[in-house]
Scaffold this motif. Structure first.
Motif, mmCIF file in Angstrom:
data_model
loop_
_atom_site.group_PDB
_atom_site.id
_atom_site.type_symbol
_atom_site.label_atom_id
_atom_site.label_comp_id
_atom_site.label_asym_id
_atom_site.label_seq_id
_atom_site.Cartn_x
_atom_site.Cartn_y
_atom_site.Cartn_z
ATOM 1 N N PRO A 27 0.804 -1.188 0.057
ATOM 2 C CA PRO A 27 0.006 -0.014 0.088
ATOM 3 C C PRO A 27 0.706 1.202 -0.011
ATOM 4 O O PRO A 27 2.040 1.108 0.355
ATOM 5 C CB PRO A 27 -0.821 -0.196 1.176
ATOM 6 C CG PRO A 27 0.020 -0.917 2.217
ATOM 7 C CD PRO A 27 0.905 -2.102 1.308
ATOM 8 N N CYS A 28 0.299 2.229 -0.449
ATOM 9 C CA CYS A 28 0.956 3.773 -0.390
ATOM 10 C C CYS A 28 1.143 4.016 1.177
ATOM 11 O O CYS A 28 0.492 3.785 1.815
ATOM 12 C CB CYS A 28 0.108 4.729 -1.101
ATOM 13 S SG CYS A 28 0.724 6.568 -1.142
ATOM 14 N N MET A 29 2.524 4.677 1.429
ATOM 15 C CA MET A 29 2.390 5.027 2.648
ATOM 16 C C MET A 29 2.102 6.360 3.006
ATOM 17 O O MET A 29 2.237 6.710 4.260
ATOM 18 C CB MET A 29 4.317 4.814 2.971
ATOM 19 C CG MET A 29 4.762 3.414 2.918
ATOM 20 S SD MET A 29 6.392 3.515 3.265
ATOM 21 C CE MET A 29 6.617 3.815 4.983
ATOM 22 N N CYS A 30 1.419 6.953 2.372
ATOM 23 C CA CYS A 30 0.950 8.161 2.519
ATOM 24 C C CYS A 30 -0.435 7.927 3.400
ATOM 25 O O CYS A 30 -1.067 6.846 3.186
ATOM 26 C CB CYS A 30 0.332 8.878 1.463
ATOM 27 S SG CYS A 30 0.069 10.712 1.779
ATOM 28 N N HIS A 31 -0.687 8.678 4.812
ATOM 29 C CA HIS A 31 -1.491 8.311 5.592
ATOM 30 C C HIS A 31 -2.970 8.581 4.887
ATOM 31 O O HIS A 31 -3.195 9.409 3.971
ATOM 32 C CB HIS A 31 -1.477 9.192 6.682
ATOM 33 C CG HIS A 31 -0.375 9.477 7.494
ATOM 34 N ND1 HIS A 31 -0.131 8.258 8.350
ATOM 35 C CD2 HIS A 31 0.619 10.027 7.685
ATOM 36 C CE1 HIS A 31 1.037 8.300 8.618
ATOM 37 N NE2 HIS A 31 1.845 9.498 8.287
ATOM 38 N N ASP A 32 -3.854 7.427 5.124
ATOM 39 C CA ASP A 32 -5.394 7.544 4.701
ATOM 40 C C ASP A 32 -5.523 7.193 2.954
ATOM 41 O O ASP A 32 -6.240 7.311 2.537
ATOM 42 C CB ASP A 32 -5.993 8.825 4.951
ATOM 43 C CG ASP A 32 -6.109 8.924 6.369
ATOM 44 O OD1 ASP A 32 -6.271 7.944 7.051
ATOM 45 O OD2 ASP A 32 -5.982 10.308 6.734
ATOM 46 N N CYS A 33 -4.065 6.888 2.257
ATOM 47 C CA CYS A 33 -4.347 6.642 1.053
ATOM 48 C C CYS A 33 -4.475 4.995 0.995
ATOM 49 O O CYS A 33 -3.809 4.322 1.642
ATOM 50 C CB CYS A 33 -3.022 7.013 0.040
ATOM 51 S SG CYS A 33 -3.096 6.619 -1.491
ATOM 52 N N HIS A 34 -5.370 4.574 0.048
ATOM 53 C CA HIS A 34 -5.552 3.083 -0.168
ATOM 54 C C HIS A 34 -5.065 2.535 -1.315
ATOM 55 O O HIS A 34 -5.385 1.443 -1.767
ATOM 56 C CB HIS A 34 -6.962 2.551 0.087
ATOM 57 C CG HIS A 34 -7.569 3.244 1.446
ATOM 58 N ND1 HIS A 34 -7.076 2.813 2.563
ATOM 59 C CD2 HIS A 34 -8.313 4.226 2.039
ATOM 60 C CE1 HIS A 34 -7.752 3.292 3.702
ATOM 61 N NE2 HIS A 34 -8.381 4.189 3.431
ATOM 62 N N PHE A 92 5.084 5.049 -2.519
ATOM 63 C CA PHE A 92 4.052 5.853 -2.557
ATOM 64 C C PHE A 92 3.305 5.367 -3.808
ATOM 65 O O PHE A 92 3.830 5.033 -4.616
ATOM 66 C CB PHE A 92 4.506 7.303 -2.606
ATOM 67 C CG PHE A 92 4.821 7.795 -1.297
ATOM 68 C CD1 PHE A 92 4.361 7.821 -0.204
ATOM 69 C CD2 PHE A 92 6.419 7.946 -1.167
ATOM 70 C CE1 PHE A 92 5.106 8.216 1.038
ATOM 71 C CE2 PHE A 92 7.221 8.432 -0.368
ATOM 72 C CZ PHE A 92 6.368 8.566 0.907
ATOM 73 N N CYS A 93 2.101 5.604 -3.772
ATOM 74 C CA CYS A 93 1.028 5.667 -4.950
ATOM 75 C C CYS A 93 2.001 6.794 -6.189
ATOM 76 O O CYS A 93 2.551 7.796 -5.613
ATOM 77 C CB CYS A 93 -0.183 5.598 -4.919
ATOM 78 S SG CYS A 93 -0.712 7.439 -4.574
ATOM 79 N N ASN A 94 1.441 6.750 -7.285
ATOM 80 C CA ASN A 94 2.027 7.680 -8.166
ATOM 81 C C ASN A 94 1.781 9.150 -7.951
ATOM 82 O O ASN A 94 2.661 9.884 -7.903
ATOM 83 C CB ASN A 94 1.135 7.339 -9.805
ATOM 84 C CG ASN A 94 2.406 7.534 -10.765
ATOM 85 O OD1 ASN A 94 3.267 8.191 -10.762
ATOM 86 N ND2 ASN A 94 2.182 6.839 -11.880
ATOM 87 N N THR A 95 0.449 9.087 -7.557
ATOM 88 C CA THR A 95 0.109 10.810 -7.162
ATOM 89 C C THR A 95 0.899 11.354 -5.905
ATOM 90 O O THR A 95 1.326 12.384 -5.985
ATOM 91 C CB THR A 95 -1.629 10.664 -6.743
ATOM 92 O OG1 THR A 95 -2.255 9.888 -7.808
ATOM 93 C CG2 THR A 95 -2.128 12.081 -6.491
ATOM 94 N N HIS A 96 0.996 10.426 -4.983
ATOM 95 C CA HIS A 96 1.551 11.232 -3.696
ATOM 96 C C HIS A 96 3.361 11.233 -3.968
ATOM 97 O O HIS A 96 3.885 12.023 -3.470
ATOM 98 C CB HIS A 96 1.452 10.204 -2.646
ATOM 99 C CG HIS A 96 -0.144 10.352 -2.099
ATOM 100 N ND1 HIS A 96 -0.963 9.577 -1.908
ATOM 101 C CD2 HIS A 96 -0.522 11.530 -1.582
ATOM 102 C CE1 HIS A 96 -2.178 10.002 -1.503
ATOM 103 N NE2 HIS A 96 -1.905 11.283 -1.331
ATOM 104 N N ASP A 97 3.520 10.298 -4.791
ATOM 105 C CA ASP A 97 5.176 10.167 -5.186
ATOM 106 C C ASP A 97 5.403 11.558 -5.889
ATOM 107 O O ASP A 97 6.530 12.305 -5.597
ATOM 108 C CB ASP A 97 5.531 9.123 -6.022
ATOM 109 C CG ASP A 97 7.113 8.875 -6.175
ATOM 110 O OD1 ASP A 97 7.957 9.317 -5.184
ATOM 111 O OD2 ASP A 97 7.602 8.663 -7.392
#
Ligand SMILES: [Zn+2]
Length: 329
Positions: A27-34, A92-97
């Motif tokens: 999972p993406c390591m950004c909080h609350d991101c699934h 991270f997911c693409n968006t958060h990276d």
């Protein structure tokens, strides 16, 4: 069935587990991101990788594949690796990276800006947590295998259990600092202290957040371990050295060590660097630099790593200059 058959069976299972773990979706390591994490390049986006790769490859210390019984052998060696393999992990997911690191990715990374240094270190810290999580997953699956628990000697199973406990404690400590960094990034408080200075060096990158300078006496306290931030960020004709720590969690060893870098002469760089690098995994160098290091010196370096491997005390051993006459500009 003879022993070699057992060894082959063990090796096959270890390889299979290793392969499955590498294919695992994280999972993406950004909080609350699934969302699912994608392979995040730690250095490519900053363009830093260009200064250490040749034909898309660099030389890095890499863990050997998990081996059944060769516990006495050093589990690392230098390898020529593709840049994707060298410095990317599913963090991270693409968006958060993209969104989290925008400030330091658009070419305006300012080496004297604490917020920028913190963001850069935050990504390294997250990668370190994920790297540990992946190893824990590997070890857990090994312990869950019925065949392995039958075939592996009891002391190896015990060692794996100890490793998991150590890694989980490490993850807990790292998550504490992750929290601290997030708070600092949001509130602009200044809990983290950095030394950031250009050095006349070329061709090596380091990106690490570790518990180097840990000593047995530290384990007596219940507190988090002190973290030591160390980056070498190669640029066109120099390399930026970044050293850092958390103000409230630091010992004199770390402070004294950073002071030494402040006043070190170029003759000392190689010894001090080699000492650090013998304790860290997340670094690499240009293949042409590696080629210039005499074989005997590389073997000495392996011996330095081996002598410090499996010791609790984590100090840089500065008896060798791996890069003598090679990396100074
Ligand atoms: Zn995300």
């Amino acid at each position: 069935m003879d022993v070699s058959d057992d060894l082959r069976r063990i090796q096959t299972i270890l390889n299979k587990i290793h392969k499955n773990v590498l294919e695992e979706k994280w999972p993406c390591m950004c909080h609350d991101c699934h969302d699912t994490a994608v392979d995040c390049h730690l250095l490519m986006r900053n363009g830093i990788l260009n200064f250490v790769t040749e034909n898309g490859r660099l030389v890095a210390l890499r863990a050997k594949k998990p081996a059944a019984f060769k516990q006495e052998e050093l589990p690392f060696s230098f390898k020529l690796v593709g840049n994707r393999e060298a410095v990317s992990l599913p963090i991270f997911c693409n968006t958060h990276d993209t969104s989290l690191f925008k400030e330091i990715e658009d070419g305006s990374f300012d080496f004297q800006n604490i917020r920028h240094l913190l963001l850069y270190s935050y990504r390294t810290l997250c990668s370190e947590i994920r790297r540990k999580e992946i190893i824990v997953e590997q070890l857990k699956r090994e312990l869950n295998s019925n065949i392995l628990s039958e075939l592996l000697p009891i002391e190896i199973i015990y060692a794996k259990k100890i490793s998991i406990a150590g890694l989980l404690k490490g993850i807990e400590d790292m998550n504490y600092y992750r929290n601290q960094m997030e708070t600092n990034l949001q509130t602009l408080s200044d809990d983290f202290v950095f030394l950031s200075k250009p050095l006349p060096l070329k061709g090596i990158y380091v990106s690490s957040v570790s518990t180097l300078f840990y000593d047995e006496q530290d384990s007596l306290s219940e507190k988090e371990l002190n973290i030591f931030i160390f980056h070498l960020i190669p640029q066109n004709n120099y390399t930026q050295l970044v050293l850092g720590y958390h103000k409230k969690h630091v010992n004199d060893r770390i402070k004294k060590y950073i002071k030494r870098w402040e006043s070190a002469s170029s003759k000392e760089y190689g010894y001090m660097l080699t000492g650090l690098l013998s304790q860290l995994e997340s670094w690499g160098m240009r293949p042409s630099i590696f080629k210039q290091i005499p074989k005997a010196r590389i073997n000495k370096f392996y011996a330095v790593i081996a002598s410090n491997f499996n010791t609790i005390r984590q100090y840089p051993d500065e008896s060798l200059d791996l890069f003598d006459g090679i990396i100074n500009t």
